[in-house]
Design a protein around this motif. Structure first.
Motif, PDB file in Angstrom:
ATOM      1  N   UNK A 135     -29.785 -23.524  22.449  1.00  0.00           N
ATOM      2  CA  UNK A 135     -29.388 -23.777  23.834  1.00  0.00           C
ATOM      3  C   UNK A 135     -28.144 -24.667  23.846  1.00  0.00           C
ATOM      4  N   UNK A 136     -27.483 -24.713  24.994  1.00  0.00           N
ATOM      5  CA  UNK A 136     -26.312 -25.565  25.184  1.00  0.00           C
ATOM      6  C   UNK A 136     -26.736 -26.771  26.013  1.00  0.00           C
ATOM      7  N   UNK A 137     -26.274 -27.941  25.603  1.00  0.00           N
ATOM      8  CA  UNK A 137     -26.549 -29.149  26.386  1.00  0.00           C
ATOM      9  C   UNK A 137     -25.538 -30.229  26.010  1.00  0.00           C
ATOM     10  N   UNK A 138     -24.862 -30.748  27.009  1.00  0.00           N
ATOM     11  CA  UNK A 138     -23.990 -31.887  26.797  1.00  0.00           C
ATOM     12  C   UNK A 138     -22.598 -31.540  26.303  1.00  0.00           C
ATOM     13  N   UNK A 139     -21.896 -32.571  25.922  1.00  0.00           N
ATOM     14  CA  UNK A 139     -20.508 -32.436  25.491  1.00  0.00           C
ATOM     15  C   UNK A 139     -20.182 -33.542  24.497  1.00  0.00           C
ATOM     16  N   UNK A 140     -19.033 -33.398  23.887  1.00  0.00           N
ATOM     17  CA  UNK A 140     -18.614 -34.320  22.835  1.00  0.00           C
ATOM     18  C   UNK A 140     -17.621 -35.359  23.354  1.00  0.00           C
ATOM     19  N   UNK A 141     -17.579 -36.528  22.728  1.00  0.00           N
ATOM     20  CA  UNK A 141     -16.519 -37.493  23.044  1.00  0.00           C
ATOM     21  C   UNK A 141     -15.168 -36.895  22.656  1.00  0.00           C
ATOM     22  N   UNK A 142     -14.130 -37.372  23.270  1.00  0.00           N
ATOM     23  CA  UNK A 142     -12.796 -36.876  22.935  1.00  0.00           C
ATOM     24  C   UNK A 142     -11.765 -37.979  23.106  1.00  0.00           C
TER      25      UNK A 142
END
Length: 218
Positions: free
Chosen positions: A21-28
């Protein structure tokens, strides 16, 4: 066409346990707001479920990757289209390794549909069966993909594991099963029908039409 953005009833049933599943995002470092500028995160836990039928299994996988890329593009207004993958190999045994034929097919489809969409690919809990599987598929992976594969420090190295996870995933989305505080529990009906990652459904018959319309993928 294969339509990787779609899910079939069979694929929906295949992912009831939430092995992907997809959940969240990464710092950038490229944007002040990670929600806007960060890559999306795909969680893959192959040890949760032994493949019953490769066709719906790999459709669930391809649809999840498409969702991951689409979510990044949507949040960034088309500027970021990368998907970071966290694969937790806990529980993955030798009997979970699928046949090579469908693996080769899905790798070809990934290269055709998602060129240069992988950010980083991190593997946690890399036991012997997972090592064997990685050795099997590595010759079929482009060098650019192999260079993006990294191993998460073991659970014994709490500081190293935590540090690496925080570099890859915004802290609020690091799950408890990898040392974080996110208590999210996957619910297939909620995820595919009502969440920000909701899917477009097609019939099982439509999901197989590519076999005749795209014989080079069949």
């Amino acid at each position: 066409k294969y339509k990787p953005n779609t899910i079939t009833k069979a694929a929906y049933d295949e992912n009831q346990k939430g092995w992907i599943y997809v959940r969240g995002y990464s710092p950038t470092r490229y944007h002040d707001d990670a929600y806007v500028g960060g890559s999306s995160v795909l969680w893959y836990r192959p040890g949760l479920y032994k493949i019953n039928d490769p066709e719906p299994y790999f459709r669930a996988l391809l649809q999840a990757i498409d969702t991951c890329v689409a979510d990044a593009l949507k949040r960034s207004d088309g500027r970021v289209g990368k998907c970071n993958v966290v694969l937790d190999a806990f529980g993955f045994g030798l009997s979970y390794i699928p046949p090579m034929a469908p693996i080769k097919k899905v790798l070809k489809m990934l290269q055709d549909h998602f060129p240069d969409k992988l950010g980083v690919f991190v593997i946690a809990n890399m036991a012997k069966p997972a090592q064997i599987f990685l050795k099997m598929v590595s010759p079929f992976l482009p060098i650019e993909v192999r260079q993006k594969i990294h191993l998460l420090p073991s659970a014994d190295d709490k500081q190293g594991r935590s540090s690496m996870m925080k570099e890859l995933v915004d802290e609020e989305f690091i799950p408890t099963w990898l040392g974080g505080e996110d208590l999210y529990k996957f619910d297939a009906k909620e995820y595919y029908y009502n969440s920000r990652y909701k899917a477009d459904f097609i019939s099982d018959e439509e999901g197989l039409e590519y076999i005749t319309s795209m014989p080079y993928h069949a």
